[in-house]
Write a protein that holds these residues in place. Sequence first.
Motif, PDB file in Angstrom:
ATOM      1  N   LYS A 164       0.812  -1.211   0.000  1.00 51.72           N
ATOM      2  CA  LYS A 164       0.000   0.000   0.000  1.00 51.72           C
ATOM      3  C   LYS A 164       0.849   1.267   0.000  1.00 51.72           C
ATOM      4  O   LYS A 164       1.842   1.367   0.693  1.00 51.72           O
ATOM      5  N   THR A 165       0.401   2.234  -0.798  1.00 51.94           N
ATOM      6  CA  THR A 165       0.944   3.581  -0.816  1.00 51.94           C
ATOM      7  C   THR A 165      -0.116   4.491  -0.211  1.00 51.94           C
ATOM      8  O   THR A 165      -1.315   4.265  -0.392  1.00 51.94           O
TER       9      THR A 165
ATOM     10  N   GLU B 262      -1.516   8.624   0.669  1.00 50.76           N
ATOM     11  CA  GLU B 262      -1.444  10.005   0.214  1.00 50.76           C
ATOM     12  C   GLU B 262      -2.079  10.929   1.225  1.00 50.76           C
ATOM     13  O   GLU B 262      -3.033  10.567   1.904  1.00 50.76           O
TER      14      GLU B 262
ATOM     15  N   ARG C 206       2.953  11.889  -0.892  1.00 45.31           N
ATOM     16  CA  ARG C 206       2.736  10.488  -1.232  1.00 45.31           C
ATOM     17  C   ARG C 206       3.753   9.694  -0.417  1.00 45.31           C
ATOM     18  O   ARG C 206       4.938  10.044  -0.389  1.00 45.31           O
TER      19      ARG C 206
ATOM     20  N   ARG D 244       5.255   5.935  -0.051  1.00 43.14           N
ATOM     21  CA  ARG D 244       5.304   4.596  -0.642  1.00 43.14           C
ATOM     22  C   ARG D 244       6.436   3.812  -0.004  1.00 43.14           C
ATOM     23  O   ARG D 244       7.424   4.392   0.447  1.00 43.14           O
ATOM     24  N   PRO D 245       6.291   2.493   0.041  1.00 44.16           N
ATOM     25  CA  PRO D 245       7.352   1.691   0.644  1.00 44.16           C
ATOM     26  C   PRO D 245       8.704   1.981  -0.019  1.00 44.16           C
ATOM     27  O   PRO D 245       8.798   2.058  -1.246  1.00 44.16           O
ATOM     28  N   THR D 246       9.708   2.159   0.809  1.00 43.26           N
ATOM     29  CA  THR D 246      11.061   2.395   0.318  1.00 43.26           C
ATOM     30  C   THR D 246      11.533   1.166  -0.450  1.00 43.26           C
ATOM     31  O   THR D 246      11.281   0.029  -0.030  1.00 43.26           O
ATOM     32  N   ASN D 247      12.215   1.390  -1.575  1.00 45.57           N
ATOM     33  CA  ASN D 247      12.746   0.280  -2.364  1.00 45.57           C
ATOM     34  C   ASN D 247      14.177   0.601  -2.794  1.00 45.57           C
ATOM     35  O   ASN D 247      14.670   1.702  -2.538  1.00 45.57           O
TER      36      ASN D 247
ATOM     37  N   TYR E  25       4.097  -3.675   6.207  1.00 44.99           N
ATOM     38  CA  TYR E  25       4.430  -2.268   6.443  1.00 44.99           C
ATOM     39  C   TYR E  25       5.866  -2.191   6.932  1.00 44.99           C
ATOM     40  O   TYR E  25       6.401  -3.150   7.475  1.00 44.99           O
TER      41      TYR E  25
ATOM     42  N   TYR F  68       8.601   4.040   4.791  1.00 42.67           N
ATOM     43  CA  TYR F  68       7.996   4.692   3.632  1.00 42.67           C
ATOM     44  C   TYR F  68       8.819   5.916   3.248  1.00 42.67           C
ATOM     45  O   TYR F  68       9.206   6.709   4.103  1.00 42.67           O
TER      46      TYR F  68
ATOM     47  N   LYS G  88       4.132  15.714  -3.559  1.00 42.60           N
ATOM     48  CA  LYS G  88       3.387  15.455  -4.789  1.00 42.60           C
ATOM     49  C   LYS G  88       3.597  16.538  -5.846  1.00 42.60           C
ATOM     50  O   LYS G  88       3.616  16.231  -7.031  1.00 42.60           O
TER      51      LYS G  88
ATOM     52  N   LYS H 160      11.853  13.809  -2.958  1.00 45.31           N
ATOM     53  CA  LYS H 160      11.899  12.936  -1.784  1.00 45.31           C
ATOM     54  C   LYS H 160      12.346  13.781  -0.595  1.00 45.31           C
ATOM     55  O   LYS H 160      13.414  14.378  -0.619  1.00 45.31           O
TER      56      LYS H 160
END
Length: 173
Positions: free
Chosen positions: A4-5, A7, A12, A14-17, A65, A68, A73, A78
Amino acid sequence: MGFKTFETERLRLRPTNVNDAPFILELLNTPKFIKYIADRNVRTIADAKTYIEERMLPQLKRLGYANYTVIRKSDDTKLGTCGLYSREEMEGIDIGFSFLPQHEKQGYAFEAARCILDAAFNEFNIDEISAITTEENLSSQRLIKKLGLNYKDIVHLANDTEDLWRYQLKRNS
């Protein structure tokens, strides 16, 4: 598996990758991160990728979870990170946040943390959230209190003698 992301009005989350490695490298080496959280010995983009793969992604895959990346936006910048953490040495889940210095004092940390706190209770059905900080980290304490968490006690993480102030908030309290 899609994670899940979230807002908010301006953000926004979102999971860190692993694609966030350059950003994570910068964040983990800011003076405040090193002073108030820890020196993670992440010195290269390769180190940052390894850190994400070994420290962030396993919990995300296990619990749904974790950490994030907080993105503005309006321009996809970042700004920082906010997340829910399961620590071996602590009971329960704690919320944490860290932002690049140039993005502090603009309400982003509160907006992101409020969103993640709401998700903890309403999306992930966590009954109680903790937050830990050092006695000297007054800005973190202010944000934790603004989120509604109350001081509970002093804790220590594994292999660390530093006193950490623990705050807690129960769902529907």
